[in-house]
Every structure is written in structure tokens, then in C-alpha cells.
Design an enzyme around this catalytic site. Structure first.
Site, PDB file in Angstrom:
ATOM      1  N   THR A 118       0.816  -1.211   0.000  1.00  0.00           N
ATOM      2  CA  THR A 118       0.000   0.000   0.000  1.00  0.00           C
ATOM      3  C   THR A 118       0.848   1.258   0.000  1.00  0.00           C
ATOM      4  OG1 THR A 118      -1.580   1.290   1.333  1.00  0.00           O
ATOM      5  CG2 THR A 118      -0.105  -0.158   2.520  1.00  0.00           C
ATOM      6  N   TYR A 142      -2.114   0.362   9.907  1.00  0.00           N
ATOM      7  CA  TYR A 142      -2.295  -0.319   8.621  1.00  0.00           C
ATOM      8  C   TYR A 142      -1.022  -0.217   7.785  1.00  0.00           C
ATOM      9  CZ  TYR A 142      -3.762  -0.981   3.768  1.00  0.00           C
ATOM     10  OH  TYR A 142      -3.846  -1.382   2.470  1.00  0.00           O
TER      11      TYR A 142
END
Length: 336
Positions: A118, A142
């Protein structure tokens, strides 16, 4: 053609990648616990296991049974605000489970591993543009959970005969142009998905989080990549690993940013009416601008984004929402 194992293959990006590999002639095995995935979005005839990637015994058995040439790993948790509220879940589902999977790949002599990473690994780039050489300083669990997994793969690759590609996604949107799959999670947090749910009457309106950023219209700017382009990037990366054995860490984006309000306005233009919105405070961990420098992936792989304009991305997402409304209760219920 060889066999590939795709974890999280019934999910949004995973299912598009399943179709990309099936279309290319590969034998595909899917592992998904269906916590957010939808089994009906997968093609018929593929091997499917409803299992959690963190289940070591199940993962080992599946790898021993199918002996895949490689693994494409999508399974994990992806909601940034939730990662701030429940970081343990993200380190468990993203980092620990990925370590388990990668170690069993090594044990079973699976040589190629493509990881769903990501742009959150960059945190807040100083100029808003993320390059592979930019500092990796995540601002939420995250991002850290994904960055830790990248480090695990790099270390395993140095110690064992494992080649890996970590593809750092920016904002994924759209749906399969042939209407075979799309974003089917009912409580998805993707901007384009939510906007299309409002457009089709599944939500009464939507929130815009933060209108006081130092951008032209005060809202966050993001790089949107069509999910089909992203799936094809995985196919190109896997082919590269098999052919050259060169490890890769690459951005996957269009290299162009759009603000939240620009996305909503583009959907309104497609519909011919405004989308009802409510302006709210900023969310923690949202960078004002996050756009990809996507030059490296285009230099290293035979890949270019095909869907570069908002209209085509939004149009395919809207078409998918309409398909969901017409499908069987099992799939249609996922959009309500």
C-alpha cells in the site's frame, strides 16, 4: 500453464486478479475466509478453499496439495481508521498471517510471491508525491503492518530461494469492464464505491472528511487506479519474477491526483445530478495529498494504465452497482 495460489481471491482486488490469471491460462487456486469476499464473484471451476491464511496447518496442506508456482497474497485488513482503533487486529491479520504464509511457501519450495502492499507505507510525503525512494514512515498501524511484511519478504528472499514483488497500491476504484466482478463489500470505505452507492440509492448521502486541507478545494487529493489495471500489474509482476528472478518494490498508480470533491463532481456529471454530501472533520491519518510517481513500474514491467480518466473508472464502478442490484440475493445482498 503453471498453478498460482491467490489468497483473498474472493475479495475486490483479488477477484479481478483471479480473472486476469484465468484469462491468461493459469490454473488458479483461491483461499479466502469470506469475511469480506464474495464466492459468487469468482469464475466457476477453480479450486476454492474457505480458510484463514493465518491457519498454518490449512495453508501447509493446500500448498502441498497444489504445488503452486507462486502465491499472490491479498488477504488482510485494509481500513485505515479501524487500524488506529484496533491495531492488534492489523498486525495479526496483515503481518503475522503474512509471515505464516511466506514461511510455508519457503518450506514447500514456492519460489514466487507477489504481495499486496500500500501507499500508506509512505505516510505523508513532503511534496505529496510518493516515489519508491521516498522515506517510508507510516502514520497508522495499517501502513506499518504492510511495511513490516515487506521487510519480512526482503529478509526471507535474502535467506532462501524466494523471489518477491511488493506492489504499493494507491486508491483502487472501478470494476471489471465485462461485469464479472467488482467491489461487493457492503460497508466498503472506498470513495468511489460509496459515491456509487449513493448514486444508486443504497445510501442517502456521503461524508466528506476534511475541507480545510491546503489543496485547491480544501479536500484530500488521491491517485486513483482502475482495479483492472491493477490486476494486470500483478500478472506482469508475476511474469517478471518467473522470468528474471528479480525482486521488485513498485508503486501502482496513475501518477495523477484528483480531489475528493472532483471525484464526486465527476460522478454527478455522469449522472446528470448532484450527489448529496455532508462535510465532516478530518479523519486521523489521512495525508492531504498522496499521488504516485508511477514511472518505475512502467520502466521495469510491460505495463501501462489503460483506464486513466475519472469517467471510465467511475462509469465501470457505477455499472457494477447496477449489476449487483439485479443479481441473486446472495450477491445482491452484499450491496445493501
Amino acid at each position: 500453464m503453471p498453478t498460482v495460489l491467490i489468497t483473498g481471491g474472493a475479495g475486490y482486488i483479488g477477484s479481478h486478479t483471479v480473472y486476469a490469471f484465468v484469462d491468461a491460462g493459469y490454473e488458479v487456486v483461491v483461499v479466502d475466509n469470506l469475511s469480506t469476499g464474495v464466492r459468487e464473484c469468482l469464475p466457476e471451476g477453480i479450486a476454492f478453499y474457505r480458510e484463514d491464511v493465518g491457519n498454518a496447518a490449512a495453508v501447509d496442506a493446500i500448498l502441498r496439495r497444489h504445488r503452486p508456482e507462486g502465491v499472490l497474497h491479498f488477504a488482510g485488513s485494509i481500513v485505515v481508521p479501524e487500524s488506529v482503533e484496533d491495531p492488534g487486529k492489523y498486525y495479526r491479520n496483515n503481518t503475522v498471517a503474512s509471515l505464516t504464509l511466506a514461511q510455508f511457501c519457503v518450506r514447500n519450495e514456492v519460489r514466487h510471491f507477489v504481495f499486496s502492499s500500500t501507499a500508506a507505507v509512505y505516510g505523508i510525503p513532503e511534496d505529496g508525491v510518493a516515489r519508491e525512494t521516498s522515506p517510508t514512515v507510516p502514520v497508522n498501524p495499517y501502513g506499518w503492518s504492510k511495511l513490516m511484511t515487506e521487510q519480512i519478504l526482503a529478509d526471507l528472499a535474502r535467506a532462501h530461494d524466494l523471489r518477491f514483488a511488493a506492489l504499493r497500491y494507491f486508491n483502487v476504484a472501478g470494476a471489471d469492464p465485462d461485469g464479472r466482478t467488482g467491489q461487493s463489500t457492503p460497508d466498503a470505505t472506498h470513495l468511489v464505491k460509496i459515491a456509487c452507492q449513493v448514486a444508486t440509492g443504497q445510501r442517502p448521502g456521503m461524508s466528506v472528511f476534511g475541507t480545510d486541507y491546503e489543496t485547491a478545494d480544501g479536500t484530500c487529493i488521491r491517485d486513483f487506479i482502475h482495479v483492472t489495471d491493477l490486476a494486470n500489474a500483478h500478472l506482469a509482476a508475476f511474469t517478471h519474477l518467473c522470468r528474471t528472478g528479480e525482486n521488485l518494490v513498485l508503486n501502482c498508480g496513475n501518477g495523477r491526483g484528483y480531489s475528493v470533491l472532483e471525484v464526486i463532481a465527476a460522478l454527478g456529471a455522469v449522472l446528470g445530478r448532484d450527489i448529496p454530501t455532508t462535510h465532516c472533520d478530518r479523519r486521523p491519518g489521512d495525508p492531504p495529498v498522496l499521488v504516485a510517481d508511477a514511472s518505475a513500474i512502467q520502466q521495469r514491467l510491460p505495463w501501462r494504465p489503460h483506464y486513466r480518466d475519472l469517467e471510465s473508472i467511475i462509469g465501470s464502478a457505477l455499472a457494477w452497482e447496477r449489476i449487483l442490484a439485479e443479481r441473486s440475493p446472495q450477491v445482491g445482498a452484499a450491496s445493501k
